[in-house]
Write an enzyme that holds these catalytic residues in place. Structure first.
Site, PDB file in Angstrom:
ATOM      1  N   HIS A  25       1.071  -1.013   0.078  1.00  0.00           N
ATOM      2  CA  HIS A  25      -0.477   0.083   0.415  1.00  0.00           C
ATOM      3  C   HIS A  25       0.903   1.623  -0.024  1.00  0.00           C
ATOM      4  O   HIS A  25       0.392   2.226   0.650  1.00  0.00           O
ATOM      5  CB  HIS A  25      -0.858   0.325   1.419  1.00  0.00           C
ATOM      6  N   ARG A  50       6.248  -6.435   3.726  1.00  0.00           N
ATOM      7  CA  ARG A  50       5.378  -6.719   2.933  1.00  0.00           C
ATOM      8  C   ARG A  50       5.787  -6.811   1.196  1.00  0.00           C
ATOM      9  O   ARG A  50       5.523  -5.148   1.000  1.00  0.00           O
ATOM     10  CB  ARG A  50       4.451  -5.854   3.544  1.00  0.00           C
ATOM     11  N   ASP A  64      17.023 -11.830  -1.727  1.00  0.00           N
ATOM     12  CA  ASP A  64      18.276 -11.428  -1.957  1.00  0.00           C
ATOM     13  C   ASP A  64      19.103 -10.102  -1.160  1.00  0.00           C
ATOM     14  O   ASP A  64      20.497 -10.497  -1.292  1.00  0.00           O
ATOM     15  CB  ASP A  64      18.584 -11.646  -3.435  1.00  0.00           C
ATOM     16  N   GLU A 128      -7.231 -11.986   5.731  1.00  0.00           N
ATOM     17  CA  GLU A 128      -7.481 -10.724   5.531  1.00  0.00           C
ATOM     18  C   GLU A 128      -9.551 -10.579   5.172  1.00  0.00           C
ATOM     19  O   GLU A 128     -10.216  -9.908   4.304  1.00  0.00           O
ATOM     20  CB  GLU A 128      -7.292  -9.871   4.643  1.00  0.00           C
ATOM     21  N   ASP A 154      -9.122  -4.538   5.718  1.00  0.00           N
ATOM     22  CA  ASP A 154      -9.458  -5.452   4.719  1.00  0.00           C
ATOM     23  C   ASP A 154     -10.608  -7.023   5.781  1.00  0.00           C
ATOM     24  O   ASP A 154     -11.997  -7.325   4.924  1.00  0.00           O
ATOM     25  CB  ASP A 154      -8.646  -6.401   4.563  1.00  0.00           C
TER      26      ASP A 154
END
Length: 234
Positions: A25, A50, A64, A128, A154
């Site tokens: 977001h 996230r 990585d 969610e 959510d």
């Protein structure tokens, strides 16, 4: 949910146990995430990222970069949970591609990285929807899952209460599922903007609770400073 390396530098010395670098977001990309990881690396705060989706290519690139933990959004099923875990594991236990000269290995200097990284990588799954919450224990007990994160905003939207993440009906879903996970020894977390409620959840057994975001803190402080000055004018 830091957005820039400078915001991460401001936040890092505060002493939080963990902070979330958000790509779902926010306008974060790999380079901005890298800068924030570098800022947090000098602190005792663990930076969790996230990704925008449960995508193995995104996960590979973040790992990585040296990400120590991932919060996967919108996990709905056991199969999706298994996919998330597999993206963090090298074959034969997963599908992560191998590259030795990365930031994660200090560019080849960490010689036991392949053998140690699984135990050192946190995999948190975000539930969610009401359906996902109903499968919380099944999802949370998937091998390789480190914890479950409930997304009240959510979940609220999913049950017809969009914009009301603190509604009693939302927490009537979350709390029993959280307790069932705790009884299985599975860490649980969430995000709430009410610091008093964050304390209540932690005292009730939640392991990790995000209690603020950098953008909201700045917005509130900006509004409060302006209101204080304007309100004192004669």
């Amino acid at each position: 949910m830091t957005l820039t390396p400078f915001a991460a530098e401001v936040t890092a010395p505060a002493g939080y146990d963990w902070a979330l670098i958000d790509m779902e977001h926010s306008p974060n990309d790999y380079f901005s995430v890298l800068g924030q990881l570098q800022a947090f690396s000098a602190s005792n705060t663990t930076a969790i990222v996230r990704p925008e989706w449960n995508d193995p290519v995104i996960v590979k690139r973040l790992l990585d970069l040296g990400v120590q933990g991932l919060l996967f959004p919108m996990i709905q099923t056991v199969e999706e949970a298994q996919k998330a875990v597999a993206a963090t594991r090298y074959p034969p236990h997963g599908i992560r591609g191998v590259s030795g000269g990365t930031r994660a290995t200090k560019f080849g200097r960490v010689t036991d990285y392949v053998g140690s990284v699984d135990a050192e990588t946190t995999v948190i799954l975000q539930l969610e929807t009401a359906a996902a919450v109903g499968r919380a224990v099944e999802i949370g007990t998937v091998e390789g899952v480190s914890g479950i994160f409930f997304g009240p905003a959510d979940i609220a939207a999913d049950i017809g209460l969009v914009g009301q993440p603190m509604h009693a009906d939302v927490w009537a879903l979350i709390k029993p599922a959280a307790r069932a996970l705790m009884d299985q020894g599975i860490p649980v977390g969430t995000l709430v903007m009410d610091t008093g409620f964050a304390v209540e959840l932690l005292n009730d057994g939640f392991t990790f609770v995000a209690c603020a975001t950098d953008t909201m803190l700045l917005a509130k402080a900006s509004d409060a400073a302006l209101a204080a000055v304007k309100g004192a004018l004669t």
